[in-house]
Enzyme design. Structure first.
Site, PDB file in Angstrom:
ATOM      1  N   ARG A   1       0.810  -1.232   0.000  1.00 42.04           N
ATOM      2  CA  ARG A   1       0.000   0.000   0.000  1.00 42.04           C
ATOM      3  C   ARG A   1       0.838   1.275   0.000  1.00 42.04           C
ATOM      4  O   ARG A   1       0.424   2.300   0.538  1.00 42.04           O
ATOM      5  CB  ARG A   1      -0.988  -0.001   1.160  1.00 42.04           C
ATOM      6  CG  ARG A   1      -2.096  -1.021   0.982  1.00 42.04           C
ATOM      7  CD  ARG A   1      -3.360  -0.671   1.728  1.00 42.04           C
ATOM      8  NE  ARG A   1      -4.289  -1.787   1.664  1.00 42.04           N
ATOM      9  CZ  ARG A   1      -4.267  -2.824   2.484  1.00 42.04           C
ATOM     10  NH1 ARG A   1      -3.371  -2.890   3.450  1.00 42.04           N
ATOM     11  NH2 ARG A   1      -5.145  -3.790   2.341  1.00 42.04           N
TER      12      ARG A   1
ATOM     13  N   LYS B   1       1.994  11.364 -10.988  1.00 46.86           N
ATOM     14  CA  LYS B   1       1.176  10.454 -11.789  1.00 46.86           C
ATOM     15  C   LYS B   1       1.963   9.190 -12.098  1.00 46.86           C
ATOM     16  O   LYS B   1       3.128   9.255 -12.490  1.00 46.86           O
ATOM     17  CB  LYS B   1       0.783  11.112 -13.105  1.00 46.86           C
ATOM     18  CG  LYS B   1      -0.363  12.076 -12.989  1.00 46.86           C
ATOM     19  CD  LYS B   1      -0.854  12.420 -14.378  1.00 46.86           C
ATOM     20  CE  LYS B   1      -2.034  13.367 -14.329  1.00 46.86           C
ATOM     21  NZ  LYS B   1      -2.502  13.692 -15.679  1.00 46.86           N
TER      22      LYS B   1
ATOM     23  N   GLU C   1       7.512  18.880 -25.140  1.00 45.37           N
ATOM     24  CA  GLU C   1       6.906  19.266 -23.854  1.00 45.37           C
ATOM     25  C   GLU C   1       7.479  20.590 -23.354  1.00 45.37           C
ATOM     26  O   GLU C   1       6.778  21.362 -22.696  1.00 45.37           O
ATOM     27  CB  GLU C   1       7.110  18.172 -22.799  1.00 45.37           C
ATOM     28  CG  GLU C   1       6.460  16.818 -23.121  1.00 45.37           C
ATOM     29  CD  GLU C   1       4.944  16.770 -22.842  1.00 45.37           C
ATOM     30  OE1 GLU C   1       4.401  17.733 -22.260  1.00 45.37           O
ATOM     31  OE2 GLU C   1       4.307  15.773 -23.225  1.00 45.37           O
TER      32      GLU C   1
ATOM     33  N   LYS D   1       5.776  23.099 -14.026  1.00 40.86           N
ATOM     34  CA  LYS D   1       5.006  21.909 -13.666  1.00 40.86           C
ATOM     35  C   LYS D   1       4.743  21.898 -12.161  1.00 40.86           C
ATOM     36  O   LYS D   1       3.637  21.584 -11.717  1.00 40.86           O
ATOM     37  CB  LYS D   1       5.754  20.645 -14.086  1.00 40.86           C
ATOM     38  CG  LYS D   1       5.043  19.366 -13.675  1.00 40.86           C
ATOM     39  CD  LYS D   1       4.453  18.606 -14.813  1.00 40.86           C
ATOM     40  CE  LYS D   1       3.625  17.424 -14.336  1.00 40.86           C
ATOM     41  NZ  LYS D   1       3.623  16.306 -15.244  1.00 40.86           N
TER      42      LYS D   1
ATOM     43  N   GLU E   1      -5.560  16.571  -9.884  1.00 34.59           N
ATOM     44  CA  GLU E   1      -6.307  16.901 -11.094  1.00 34.59           C
ATOM     45  C   GLU E   1      -7.795  17.044 -10.783  1.00 34.59           C
ATOM     46  O   GLU E   1      -8.646  16.615 -11.550  1.00 34.59           O
ATOM     47  CB  GLU E   1      -6.105  15.791 -12.142  1.00 34.59           C
ATOM     48  CG  GLU E   1      -6.055  16.309 -13.552  1.00 34.59           C
ATOM     49  CD  GLU E   1      -5.416  15.283 -14.487  1.00 34.59           C
ATOM     50  OE1 GLU E   1      -5.753  14.109 -14.382  1.00 34.59           O
ATOM     51  OE2 GLU E   1      -4.604  15.693 -15.318  1.00 34.59           O
TER      52      GLU E   1
ATOM     53  N   ARG F   1      -4.709  21.710 -13.194  1.00 29.37           N
ATOM     54  CA  ARG F   1      -3.734  20.836 -13.827  1.00 29.37           C
ATOM     55  C   ARG F   1      -4.083  20.538 -15.286  1.00 29.37           C
ATOM     56  O   ARG F   1      -3.256  20.091 -16.073  1.00 29.37           O
ATOM     57  CB  ARG F   1      -3.689  19.539 -13.011  1.00 29.37           C
ATOM     58  CG  ARG F   1      -2.426  18.757 -13.211  1.00 29.37           C
ATOM     59  CD  ARG F   1      -2.217  17.766 -12.076  1.00 29.37           C
ATOM     60  NE  ARG F   1      -1.226  16.802 -12.475  1.00 29.37           N
ATOM     61  CZ  ARG F   1      -0.532  16.042 -11.640  1.00 29.37           C
ATOM     62  NH1 ARG F   1      -0.742  16.132 -10.346  1.00 29.37           N
ATOM     63  NH2 ARG F   1       0.358  15.203 -12.083  1.00 29.37           N
TER      64      ARG F   1
ATOM     65  N   ASN G   1      -2.695  19.596 -20.245  1.00 32.26           N
ATOM     66  CA  ASN G   1      -3.244  18.692 -21.253  1.00 32.26           C
ATOM     67  C   ASN G   1      -3.229  19.312 -22.654  1.00 32.26           C
ATOM     68  O   ASN G   1      -3.654  18.670 -23.617  1.00 32.26           O
ATOM     69  CB  ASN G   1      -4.680  18.328 -20.850  1.00 32.26           C
ATOM     70  CG  ASN G   1      -5.021  16.916 -21.220  1.00 32.26           C
ATOM     71  OD1 ASN G   1      -4.169  16.038 -21.137  1.00 32.26           O
ATOM     72  ND2 ASN G   1      -6.254  16.687 -21.648  1.00 32.26           N
TER      73      ASN G   1
ATOM     74  N   HIS H   1      -2.690  17.333 -25.765  1.00 28.61           N
ATOM     75  CA  HIS H   1      -2.688  15.921 -25.376  1.00 28.61           C
ATOM     76  C   HIS H   1      -3.971  15.185 -25.742  1.00 28.61           C
ATOM     77  O   HIS H   1      -3.968  13.969 -25.881  1.00 28.61           O
ATOM     78  CB  HIS H   1      -2.419  15.786 -23.880  1.00 28.61           C
ATOM     79  CG  HIS H   1      -0.965  15.945 -23.535  1.00 28.61           C
ATOM     80  ND1 HIS H   1      -0.268  17.096 -23.814  1.00 28.61           N
ATOM     81  CD2 HIS H   1      -0.063  15.092 -22.974  1.00 28.61           C
ATOM     82  CE1 HIS H   1       1.002  16.947 -23.414  1.00 28.61           C
ATOM     83  NE2 HIS H   1       1.139  15.747 -22.907  1.00 28.61           N
TER      84      HIS H   1
ATOM     85  N   HIS I   1      -3.011  11.911 -27.459  1.00 33.58           N
ATOM     86  CA  HIS I   1      -3.340  10.575 -26.959  1.00 33.58           C
ATOM     87  C   HIS I   1      -4.111   9.775 -28.008  1.00 33.58           C
ATOM     88  O   HIS I   1      -3.886   8.575 -28.171  1.00 33.58           O
ATOM     89  CB  HIS I   1      -4.170  10.673 -25.680  1.00 33.58           C
ATOM     90  CG  HIS I   1      -3.377  11.110 -24.491  1.00 33.58           C
ATOM     91  ND1 HIS I   1      -3.953  11.663 -23.375  1.00 33.58           N
ATOM     92  CD2 HIS I   1      -2.050  11.072 -24.244  1.00 33.58           C
ATOM     93  CE1 HIS I   1      -3.009  11.957 -22.498  1.00 33.58           C
ATOM     94  NE2 HIS I   1      -1.849  11.610 -22.993  1.00 33.58           N
TER      95      HIS I   1
ATOM     96  N   HIS J   1       5.691   9.836 -27.612  1.00 34.65           N
ATOM     97  CA  HIS J   1       4.666  10.665 -26.975  1.00 34.65           C
ATOM     98  C   HIS J   1       4.811  12.130 -27.389  1.00 34.65           C
ATOM     99  O   HIS J   1       3.842  12.778 -27.802  1.00 34.65           O
ATOM    100  CB  HIS J   1       4.762  10.515 -25.455  1.00 34.65           C
ATOM    101  CG  HIS J   1       3.819  11.387 -24.700  1.00 34.65           C
ATOM    102  ND1 HIS J   1       2.445  11.246 -24.785  1.00 34.65           N
ATOM    103  CD2 HIS J   1       4.045  12.437 -23.861  1.00 34.65           C
ATOM    104  CE1 HIS J   1       1.872  12.167 -24.026  1.00 34.65           C
ATOM    105  NE2 HIS J   1       2.804  12.891 -23.457  1.00 34.65           N
TER     106      HIS J   1
END
Lengths: 363, 363
Positions: free
Chosen positions: A127, A149, A191, A233, A243, A248, A252, A255, A259, A272
């Site tokens: 955990r 993330k 980026e 960032k 998010e 945040r 995106n 993106h 994506h 990417h």
């Protein structure tokens, strides 16, 4: 932007989960002492990919051992196609076999695939284990390794499975960018250009002016560039850790389409950052069609991306319907609507709620 | 302890992640309106096991539909042996096929296996979906469904993989305990006795006095018992959400040995509560051997567990060495030492750092 050799530290302010990003040159031999000085000790698993492991496993394991840790290296194959549940299972097995305990450290050394998958394992083993990130790609240093993330791909989409798990420290050594394949370095620039577009007109201009030197991997410029992106960032993440607030969301930019392009090409055709480059131009064109920005904004973005060697056009043969369908499964869509990031001018954005069909209609 | 039919609410205070546990009789038909009143809408996935699904899927799906949701039921087979990565993968596939979005609700209806696995899926799909828990076992209502722990087993140990993910609401309807297999109900009593031992001498005495009526499933007694246990768990969890401070450690009473017994018997021979019953007696004996409590404390615990129909002795043939090895892989051990929960007297505990070998030496 900074003197050569200087180490810059960027603080990510998340209350009890705050941590530092250390950016500089020649940092790897000191990874062990740096982690020991943060209070860690005992067992440590160095998780990396085969290619990165061959380059950096030994110095990092040695550095940990010299600082009193009991390190073990765990490797998995390179490539986005291994960022899935099957390899997670292998990683779980190996990490548990090492005998990690709740305070043992996971040190992820690699690009986004390594830090995402090792991060997810660290988030969920016992955990939650403490982790340190040593990003070895430009996209990792300016984006993937910051913000907590972690995630995996699913056949239905990229990063559909994941967790938020903040690292205890991020160590970004720009020297490792010298061993990065040229194409990956350039994809990472995508980026950095994004931070310019969404938050920092001066950074965008700096890239326009000094791009050729950045492409020559000048150390002082890289440290400055990585630190500037990390500050952006960190500021965005600090305001909206999970998010939830929407702050945040600005990250995106480019993106939504990016994506979709990656998913439609099975994550094989584009890196990417390359998909994001095409996605950013698409987002700028949608912004212009909606009257949000002028043609000169789209033009400056396109020119800078092209000069960097990045693609800017959606591949022929990819139909609007296919793109719309791929965007609909985006995990950020709510009730079929997508919170789309528009550019207003270089350095400033806005949001608009659109359906996937409306987005492709405006391309 | 409460009037028949009354609904009790226990608040779990976790700041922005606070939520209510609603305990009562006849609550299932109102699950939909209750969730709608919390602000949820749109798609909802009802995750349950085959056995529980056959009993409660229809009323709950109907209740959600009547409240305006678009519900889909997702089932997996019953049994602790399905609480693993392979079934998680199946669950991911089905939940993504349903088209869940970031604000879609996961409604987990079942025992600890369902709520642990569905909870882990909810914690990690799209980096976290809201979830409601409808525990259908006594152990679920008084323990597993409260506190945000989700998890899976690994061949090397129970719940070695997991995440913290708080539900938005827990709905505990004591009527469902009437369809629970007798053996499972009794296993659940083990955890209620644990709350008596660790925090509540009056609750322990109440169980000593009213055990036969509890075993007859008297509704008012069950609502009172479940609510009392929930209040204890909520208090402990509220002080130590992520098991960092150590306050939550007290819940581990009897579990160090209990987990070892389950692991050594491949999770097949004992229900969790049965292993915990044996583990609690073992913990009490270790406490007595260390001079922490007297023989009468061990005796009262043993007698109450036996009257409830729970096992109290480590099976013959299980060697101290095997037990010690199994305890060493416990995820709560730090540098090979285990924070062992001792009982001082009924209702009061203390901690002692022991190695696994020292624990078995004191049995």
């Amino acid at each position: 932007m900074t003197a050569e050799g200087a180490v810059q530290e960027v603080e990510v302010g998340l209350g009890p989960r705050s941590y530092s990003i250390v950016i500089g040159s020649g940092l790897l031999p000191d990874v062990g002492t740096r982690l020991a000085s943060l209070g860690f000790h005992g067992r440590a698993a160095v998780v990396t990919s085969e290619r990165i492991g061959a380059l950096y496993r030994e110095p990092i394991v040695e550095s940990l051992r010299a600082a009193g840790f009991h390190p073990t290296a765990v490797e998995f194959p390179d490539g986005e196609e291994h960022k899935n549940l099957a390899w997670l299972a292998v990683l779980y097995d190996r990490l548990l076999e090492v005998g990690l305990e709740r305070r043992s450290l996971v040190v992820a050394v690699g690009g986004g695939v390594v830090t995402d998958l090792a991060g997810f394992a660290a988030a969920t083993l016992l955990r939650g284990l403490p982790m340190a990130l040593v990003p070895t790609t430009l996209v990792g240093q300016v984006d993937a390794a910051i913000g907590g993330k972690t995630g995996m791909n699913h056949v239905l989409g990229k990063n559909l499975i994941g967790a938020f798990h903040q690292p205890r420290v991020v160590i970004a050594d720009v020297d490792v960018l010298r061993t990065l394949p040229r194409r990956e370095f350039i994809a990472g620039l995508s980026e950095t250009i994004k931070y310019g577009i969404i938050r920092d007109a001066a950074l965008f201009r700096h890239l326009e002016e000094r791009l050729s030197e950045v492409l020559e991997l000048r150390r002082d410029l890289l440290v400055g560039l990585v630190a500037a992106c990390c500050r952006h960032k960190a500021a965005v993440v600090g305001d909206d850790e999970r998010e939830e607030g929407g702050g945040r969301m600005v990250l995106n930019f480019g993106h939504t389409m990016g994506h979709a392009l990656e998913a439609l090409t099975d994550y094989r055709r584009f890196l990417h950052g390359e998909a994001v480059a095409i996605g950013m131009v698409a987002a700028a064109r949608v912004s212009r069609a909606l009257g949000r920005c002028g043609s000169e904004t789209v033009g400056r973005l396109e020119r800078l991306l092209k000069r960097a060697g990045l693609p800017t056009e959606i591949p022929g043969g990819m139909t609007p319907t296919a793109l719309a369908l791929a965007m609909q499964t985006d995990k950020k869509s709510v009730d079929g609507r997508i919170r789309f990031v528009c550019v207003e001018e270089i350095g400033r954005t806005s949001f608009v709620e659109l359906t996937a069909q409306e987005i492709v209609n405006h391309l």
